[in-house]
Design a protein around this motif. Sequence first.
Motif, mmCIF file in Angstrom:
data_model
loop_
_atom_site.group_PDB
_atom_site.id
_atom_site.type_symbol
_atom_site.label_atom_id
_atom_site.label_comp_id
_atom_site.label_asym_id
_atom_site.label_seq_id
_atom_site.Cartn_x
_atom_site.Cartn_y
_atom_site.Cartn_z
ATOM 1 N N GLY A 74 0.977 -1.092 0.016
ATOM 2 C CA GLY A 74 -0.112 -0.174 -0.132
ATOM 3 C C GLY A 74 0.790 1.389 -0.048
ATOM 4 N N VAL A 75 2.000 1.132 0.793
ATOM 5 C CA VAL A 75 2.989 2.331 0.908
ATOM 6 C C VAL A 75 3.518 2.734 -0.524
ATOM 7 C CG1 VAL A 75 4.757 3.469 1.886
ATOM 8 C CG2 VAL A 75 3.235 2.061 3.231
ATOM 9 N N THR A 76 3.690 1.430 -1.052
ATOM 10 C CA THR A 76 4.447 1.714 -2.497
ATOM 11 C C THR A 76 3.650 2.295 -3.657
ATOM 12 O OG1 THR A 76 5.769 -0.205 -1.799
ATOM 13 C CG2 THR A 76 5.643 0.311 -4.397
ATOM 14 N N ALA A 77 2.118 1.610 -3.416
ATOM 15 C CA ALA A 77 1.350 2.201 -4.472
ATOM 16 C C ALA A 77 0.955 3.794 -4.147
ATOM 17 C CB ALA A 77 -0.125 1.457 -4.414
ATOM 18 N N ALA A 78 0.793 4.074 -2.820
ATOM 19 C CA ALA A 78 0.589 5.669 -2.541
ATOM 20 C C ALA A 78 1.735 6.274 -3.121
ATOM 21 C CB ALA A 78 0.602 5.535 -1.048
ATOM 22 N N ALA A 79 2.876 6.096 -3.069
ATOM 23 C CA ALA A 79 4.011 6.776 -3.457
ATOM 24 C C ALA A 79 3.644 7.232 -5.109
ATOM 25 C CB ALA A 79 5.486 6.357 -3.500
ATOM 26 N N SER A 91 -0.730 12.324 -8.928
ATOM 27 C CA SER A 91 -1.867 13.263 -8.744
ATOM 28 C C SER A 91 -1.168 14.766 -8.422
ATOM 29 C CB SER A 91 -2.683 12.798 -7.694
ATOM 30 O OG SER A 91 -3.104 11.730 -8.128
ATOM 31 N N GLY A 92 0.309 14.754 -8.405
ATOM 32 C CA GLY A 92 0.836 15.985 -8.037
ATOM 33 C C GLY A 92 0.922 16.046 -6.434
ATOM 34 N N TYR A 93 0.799 15.355 -5.555
ATOM 35 C CA TYR A 93 1.400 15.319 -4.230
ATOM 36 C C TYR A 93 2.280 14.326 -3.770
ATOM 37 C CZ TYR A 93 -3.837 16.845 -3.905
ATOM 38 O OH TYR A 93 -4.914 17.632 -4.166
ATOM 39 N N LYS A 94 3.364 15.399 -2.925
ATOM 40 C CA LYS A 94 4.782 14.937 -2.884
ATOM 41 C C LYS A 94 4.715 14.181 -1.387
ATOM 42 C CE LYS A 94 7.596 17.361 -6.098
ATOM 43 N NZ LYS A 94 8.651 18.240 -6.431
ATOM 44 N N ASN A 95 3.797 14.952 -0.513
ATOM 45 C CA ASN A 95 3.700 14.666 1.045
ATOM 46 C C ASN A 95 2.688 13.954 1.228
ATOM 47 O OD1 ASN A 95 6.556 15.865 1.141
ATOM 48 N ND2 ASN A 95 5.599 17.767 1.743
ATOM 49 N N LEU A 96 2.614 12.682 1.598
ATOM 50 C CA LEU A 96 1.490 11.983 1.939
ATOM 51 C C LEU A 96 1.408 11.332 3.190
ATOM 52 C CD1 LEU A 96 1.580 10.174 -1.615
ATOM 53 C CD2 LEU A 96 0.055 12.130 -0.996
ATOM 54 N N MET A 97 0.177 11.341 4.098
ATOM 55 C CA MET A 97 0.118 10.084 4.930
ATOM 56 C C MET A 97 -0.960 9.158 4.478
ATOM 57 S SD MET A 97 -1.978 10.836 8.429
ATOM 58 C CE MET A 97 -0.873 12.098 9.355
ATOM 59 N N THR A 98 -0.357 7.896 4.374
ATOM 60 C CA THR A 98 -1.274 6.858 3.843
ATOM 61 C C THR A 98 -1.974 6.096 5.068
ATOM 62 O OG1 THR A 98 0.198 6.621 2.109
ATOM 63 C CG2 THR A 98 -1.134 4.808 2.427
ATOM 64 N N VAL A 99 -3.267 6.081 4.859
ATOM 65 C CA VAL A 99 -3.970 5.396 6.034
ATOM 66 C C VAL A 99 -4.715 3.987 5.381
ATOM 67 C CG1 VAL A 99 -4.151 7.138 7.822
ATOM 68 C CG2 VAL A 99 -6.096 6.951 5.802
ATOM 69 N N ASP A 100 -4.497 2.998 5.709
ATOM 70 C CA ASP A 100 -4.931 1.986 5.341
ATOM 71 C C ASP A 100 -6.201 1.053 6.208
ATOM 72 O OD1 ASP A 100 -5.828 -0.714 4.033
ATOM 73 O OD2 ASP A 100 -3.911 -1.200 3.667
ATOM 74 N N MET A 101 -7.332 1.155 6.043
ATOM 75 C CA MET A 101 -8.190 0.572 6.914
ATOM 76 C C MET A 101 -8.927 -0.544 6.367
ATOM 77 S SD MET A 101 -11.155 2.449 9.117
ATOM 78 C CE MET A 101 -12.140 1.463 10.430
ATOM 79 N N GLY A 102 -8.556 -1.631 6.933
ATOM 80 C CA GLY A 102 -9.008 -3.162 6.406
ATOM 81 C C GLY A 102 -10.210 -3.768 7.426
ATOM 82 N N GLY A 103 -10.163 -5.073 7.304
ATOM 83 C CA GLY A 103 -11.054 -5.509 8.271
ATOM 84 C C GLY A 103 -10.516 -5.625 9.891
ATOM 85 N N ALA A 151 -12.419 0.018 4.065
ATOM 86 C CA ALA A 151 -13.192 0.920 4.991
ATOM 87 C C ALA A 151 -12.591 2.432 5.303
ATOM 88 C CB ALA A 151 -13.144 0.524 6.649
ATOM 89 N N GLY A 152 -11.422 2.564 4.677
ATOM 90 C CA GLY A 152 -10.616 3.920 4.587
ATOM 91 C C GLY A 152 -11.412 5.060 4.195
ATOM 92 N N ALA A 153 -12.067 5.059 3.388
ATOM 93 C CA ALA A 153 -12.708 6.188 2.431
ATOM 94 C C ALA A 153 -13.992 6.295 3.324
ATOM 95 C CB ALA A 153 -13.121 5.844 1.202
ATOM 96 N N LEU A 154 -14.500 5.468 4.263
ATOM 97 C CA LEU A 154 -15.533 5.868 5.072
ATOM 98 C C LEU A 154 -15.421 7.019 6.127
ATOM 99 C CD1 LEU A 154 -17.056 2.372 5.660
ATOM 100 C CD2 LEU A 154 -18.339 4.220 4.249
ATOM 101 N N HIS A 155 -14.008 6.957 6.548
ATOM 102 C CA HIS A 155 -13.488 7.639 7.679
ATOM 103 C C HIS A 155 -12.700 8.835 7.492
ATOM 104 C CE1 HIS A 155 -15.406 4.842 10.766
ATOM 105 N NE2 HIS A 155 -15.282 3.805 10.004
ATOM 106 N N ALA A 156 -12.192 8.667 6.021
ATOM 107 C CA ALA A 156 -11.145 9.751 5.764
ATOM 108 C C ALA A 156 -11.461 11.027 6.029
ATOM 109 C CB ALA A 156 -10.452 9.702 4.477
ATOM 110 N N GLY A 157 -12.808 11.613 5.441
ATOM 111 C CA GLY A 157 -13.343 12.833 5.623
ATOM 112 C C GLY A 157 -13.243 13.301 7.133
#
Length: 696
Positions: A274-279, A285-297, A458-464
């Motif tokens: 997931g971290v590899t894909a986020a980079a 998308s033009g964002y260099k600084n990212l906080m990746t959050v992965d919410m699964g089961g 479940a990540g996109a349910l809580h990201a906002g």
Amino acid sequence: MATANQKWNLGIDVGGTFTDIVLSGPDGDLHTTKTPSTKDQSDGVLAGIGKIAGHAGLTLESLLPEVSIIVHGTTVATNALLEYRGVKVGLITTEGFRDELEFRRSYKESTFNPRLQAPHPICPRRLRIGVPERVDSNGGVLTPLNEDAVREAVRFLVAEGVEAIAVCYLFSFIRPDHERRTREIIEEESPGLYISLSHEVLPEIREYERVSTTVVNAYVGPAIKSYVSHLDDKLRSKGFAGELFIMQSNGGMLTAAETTRHAVGTLLSGPAGGVTAAAMIGELSGYKNLMTVDMGGTSYDISIITNLTPGMTTESWLARYRIALPMLDIHTIGAGGGSIAWIDDGGALRVGPESAGSLPGPACYGRGGTRPTTTDVNLILGYLNPDFFLGGEMKLDVEAAKEAVRLHVADPLGIGVIEAAQAISEIVNNNMADASHLVTTRRGLDPRDFALVAVGGAGALHAGRQAELLGMASVLVPAAGPVFCALGDTVANLKVSESRTYFANLATLDLADINARFDDLEAVARERLAGQNVTRDFELKRSLDLRYEGEVHELTVPLRTRTRRVTALNVEATVRAFHEQHEQLFAHKDVAHPVELLTLRVEVVGVRDTVRPRGASFGGENADEAIKNVRPIWFAGGQADTRVYDGDKLRPGHFITGPAAIENWGTTIIIYPQQEALIDAYGNCIIENGQAGGAQ
């Protein structure tokens, strides 16, 4: 319909609840799917490949012969360690030092808790044997290896039924002769026994870190070896003729054969994808600084990417054992969709870390679960559509979810079901926000300087809501978010990290010797990458572990040089970077204080040609054509009639204002009030938070 002469790549990630599959073709098309994880992970993998083959108009047997590469993220090693289901391990070490594993450098997770139990002994004391031998800190032999004692120790351990032996002698990272001879004796006495040597696993100073990492490698190694061999046999029997790679904790992949020898490197195999894909997504998308959050089961994984470079650490702990290998810096808490809400002995509402997993799962799954989970709460509050879970493949039981919340939370607290569900949701969100501060503000970073990448089912349910709590301006929800780790597997490069302790004061550094040591490390790394045919080029990265004289801990600082030779100018620039990094982390620097070098590090990356998502041109902003319906959803300010969009009908350029919900296969995106979203050229949903506390 796929054609017979196409070559495909498969990314496979096995999670606690679902197995995610991404199939990428040479034309850039992606097919994605999920299937329930199984006890034997290979069963779920084969089922998922068969399912995704159908998406491409093929069968399992017709697809696998056309697959050139499979990259697999697995939790076999992680589960073996977390659940203490590894093999019986014996340890042979220097006489007088067999208790190093228990001394733990006097580290105690809860300093003032006299009742804190010692870690589960993955290598009990009676299976730890010291033998006469001793090498000093300069590599001189003080006591020759007593081969008779080694042979006697091996025979005893074999008689005790050990399936693996770890070997860790003092200063073997300087002179490994004794460990190598011990391996020969073990192979003579018990051919086929799994052997883990410390100078191969972690050739660095600090005895506890080295013995802990080496023993963990032995503890999980046979399980990884057995699983990888079993999976490979199954794949070959179905016609697979390509190369199988396993995702590593450092964000790269390795051949199956190399993975079995360094099994400890797979302990973060899953989330590393997931971290590899986020980079990659951040770059597109033009964002260099990212906080990746992965919410699964079962979990919520957080990582930081700065200037498109994922953070790394050598200070990981897992199941209370130290893993000192270079690993992606991923912080995990028990806050997944299956996290169970419960009332503690003091009457306080808690959520997690216990999870319902996939079986029996949340109450709404209808598989026998009766305790309330985060997924049940999201269903009750209207975030989830009971008829569109996994694109409609699963139906959710709203009444079962309400009954679980009522029985276990609402009635004991004397409140209504909706109020209880809102309380559970807010606790989950705050737990995740607190965990995010651990990797940002506590390390001198401001979360407002990052964009939030929300992935997992479940990540996109809580990201906002996370963006609101953390004051972050932007949220990226990738189009392949529900299978993001598997996507990262498809674009990962091969990577080997090698290190050697090299203690020196930088004021008297021998540059010729340093360059020779770096050349040796590079040669070892390249040898580990040999035997594969998927790389087109190699990249070399070098770094130094530096500290102020007198400090106990050090910082890893990249060594920036355009040539293969390290020069005095390179070292001076690296020291300046060390001072700045030290100030950022600890609010202190002293440029006049002597700086010490402790460890040399090399990272060799085998770059391969991968298929990136294809962008599309923007259309109109009006997204009304994608509206499915309107349903009530509970937010902090109360219930609101909310537009629900069909994610399959959204196109680049579509603009949506909150409150709104976007239903995609595998995930639902919630756009909270005072937020707005845009679909970008790659199908990613970019959410802008109107309540941000600072600029991106």
